[in-house]
Design a protein around this motif. Structure first.
Motif, PDB file in Angstrom:
ATOM      1  N   GLU A   5     145.489   2.780  57.081  1.00 16.72           N
ATOM      2  CA  GLU A   5     144.845   2.040  56.010  1.00 16.72           C
ATOM      3  C   GLU A   5     143.483   2.613  55.665  1.00 16.72           C
ATOM      4  O   GLU A   5     142.675   1.947  55.046  1.00 16.72           O
ATOM      5  CB  GLU A   5     144.722   0.562  56.382  1.00 16.72           C
ATOM      6  N   ALA A   6     143.227   3.814  56.089  1.00 19.17           N
ATOM      7  CA  ALA A   6     141.953   4.450  55.787  1.00 19.17           C
ATOM      8  C   ALA A   6     142.114   5.336  54.557  1.00 19.17           C
ATOM      9  O   ALA A   6     143.180   5.887  54.307  1.00 19.17           O
ATOM     10  CB  ALA A   6     141.507   5.297  56.977  1.00 19.17           C
ATOM     11  N   TYR A   7     141.042   5.456  53.806  1.00 15.71           N
ATOM     12  CA  TYR A   7     141.048   6.290  52.602  1.00 15.71           C
ATOM     13  C   TYR A   7     139.833   7.200  52.642  1.00 15.71           C
ATOM     14  O   TYR A   7     138.888   6.963  53.384  1.00 15.71           O
ATOM     15  CB  TYR A   7     141.032   5.422  51.337  1.00 15.71           C
ATOM     16  N   GLY A   8     139.870   8.235  51.820  1.00 17.73           N
ATOM     17  CA  GLY A   8     138.741   9.136  51.721  1.00 17.73           C
ATOM     18  C   GLY A   8     138.469   9.850  53.027  1.00 17.73           C
ATOM     19  O   GLY A   8     139.391  10.232  53.764  1.00 17.73           O
ATOM     20  N   GLU A  38     146.032   9.291  52.597  1.00 20.02           N
ATOM     21  CA  GLU A  38     145.766   8.769  51.255  1.00 20.02           C
ATOM     22  C   GLU A  38     144.270   8.893  51.030  1.00 20.02           C
ATOM     23  O   GLU A  38     143.497   8.060  51.497  1.00 20.02           O
ATOM     24  CB  GLU A  38     146.232   7.312  51.128  1.00 20.02           C
ATOM     25  N   TYR A  39     143.885   9.972  50.369  1.00 19.37           N
ATOM     26  CA  TYR A  39     142.461  10.135  50.068  1.00 19.37           C
ATOM     27  C   TYR A  39     142.064   9.053  49.076  1.00 19.37           C
ATOM     28  O   TYR A  39     141.008   8.467  49.159  1.00 19.37           O
ATOM     29  CB  TYR A  39     142.180  11.539  49.523  1.00 19.37           C
ATOM     30  N   PRO A  44     149.282   9.728  48.319  1.00 23.32           N
ATOM     31  CA  PRO A  44     149.388  10.491  49.568  1.00 23.32           C
ATOM     32  C   PRO A  44     149.361  11.993  49.306  1.00 23.32           C
ATOM     33  O   PRO A  44     149.918  12.463  48.318  1.00 23.32           O
ATOM     34  CB  PRO A  44     150.721  10.051  50.159  1.00 23.32           C
ATOM     35  N   VAL A  45     148.669  12.704  50.175  1.00 23.31           N
ATOM     36  CA  VAL A  45     148.617  14.162  50.090  1.00 23.31           C
ATOM     37  C   VAL A  45     148.891  14.735  51.476  1.00 23.31           C
ATOM     38  O   VAL A  45     148.585  14.112  52.483  1.00 23.31           O
ATOM     39  CB  VAL A  45     147.247  14.678  49.560  1.00 23.31           C
ATOM     40  N   SER A  46     149.461  15.916  51.502  1.00 16.12           N
ATOM     41  CA  SER A  46     149.772  16.588  52.759  1.00 16.12           C
ATOM     42  C   SER A  46     148.510  17.236  53.318  1.00 16.12           C
ATOM     43  O   SER A  46     147.978  18.184  52.730  1.00 16.12           O
ATOM     44  CB  SER A  46     150.839  17.657  52.528  1.00 16.12           C
ATOM     45  N   LEU A  47     148.042  16.716  54.434  1.00 18.90           N
ATOM     46  CA  LEU A  47     146.857  17.298  55.064  1.00 18.90           C
ATOM     47  C   LEU A  47     147.154  18.720  55.518  1.00 18.90           C
ATOM     48  O   LEU A  47     146.311  19.602  55.425  1.00 18.90           O
ATOM     49  CB  LEU A  47     146.420  16.414  56.236  1.00 18.90           C
ATOM     50  N   LEU A  73     140.467  18.721  47.818  1.00 20.91           N
ATOM     51  CA  LEU A  73     140.958  17.556  47.085  1.00 20.91           C
ATOM     52  C   LEU A  73     140.206  17.393  45.767  1.00 20.91           C
ATOM     53  O   LEU A  73     140.797  17.009  44.754  1.00 20.91           O
ATOM     54  CB  LEU A  73     140.836  16.295  47.942  1.00 20.91           C
ATOM     55  N   HIS A  74     138.928  17.693  45.791  1.00 20.56           N
ATOM     56  CA  HIS A  74     138.124  17.617  44.569  1.00 20.56           C
ATOM     57  C   HIS A  74     138.661  18.613  43.523  1.00 20.56           C
ATOM     58  O   HIS A  74     138.794  18.283  42.349  1.00 20.56           O
ATOM     59  CB  HIS A  74     136.661  17.892  44.872  1.00 20.56           C
ATOM     60  N   GLU A  75     139.004  19.823  43.993  1.00 22.31           N
ATOM     61  CA  GLU A  75     139.539  20.840  43.086  1.00 22.31           C
ATOM     62  C   GLU A  75     140.879  20.402  42.494  1.00 22.31           C
ATOM     63  O   GLU A  75     141.232  20.796  41.386  1.00 22.31           O
ATOM     64  CB  GLU A  75     139.703  22.167  43.822  1.00 22.31           C
TER      65      GLU A  75
END
Length: 80
Positions: A5-8, A38-39, A44-47, A73-75
């Motif tokens: 449940e964490a983001y960023g 989940e940034y 969801p993104v693959s770390l 992730l910013h890019e």
């Protein structure tokens, strides 16, 4: 936050919890396996993919990993 449940930045540090630093890119990849984070909520993104694409091979601290992942992730437009 509760696991999953964490983001960023919290999601990144949670996924890497327990990893000893300094660490190599291979250490990071072995530790994250196929974890997704989940940034941003609901995205969801693959770390693993992000770390594989990162330019650095050595990470002296968690802060270095967070910076590299955040920049990637910013890019991709996922940080806003």
């Amino acid at each position: 936050p509760a696991k999953g449940e964490a983001y960023g930045i919290a999601a990144i540090t949670q996924a890497l919890h327990g990893l000893d630093f300094p660490a190599t890119k291979d250490d990071l990849l072995e530790h994250v396996g196929s974890k997704e984070i989940e940034y941003r909520k609901g995205q969801p993104v693959s770390l693993r993919r992000i770390i594989e694409d990162a330019p650095a091979d050595d990470y002296p601290s968690m802060a270095n990993v967070v910076e590299a992942v955040s920049e990637a992730l910013h890019e991709e437009g996922l940080t806003h």
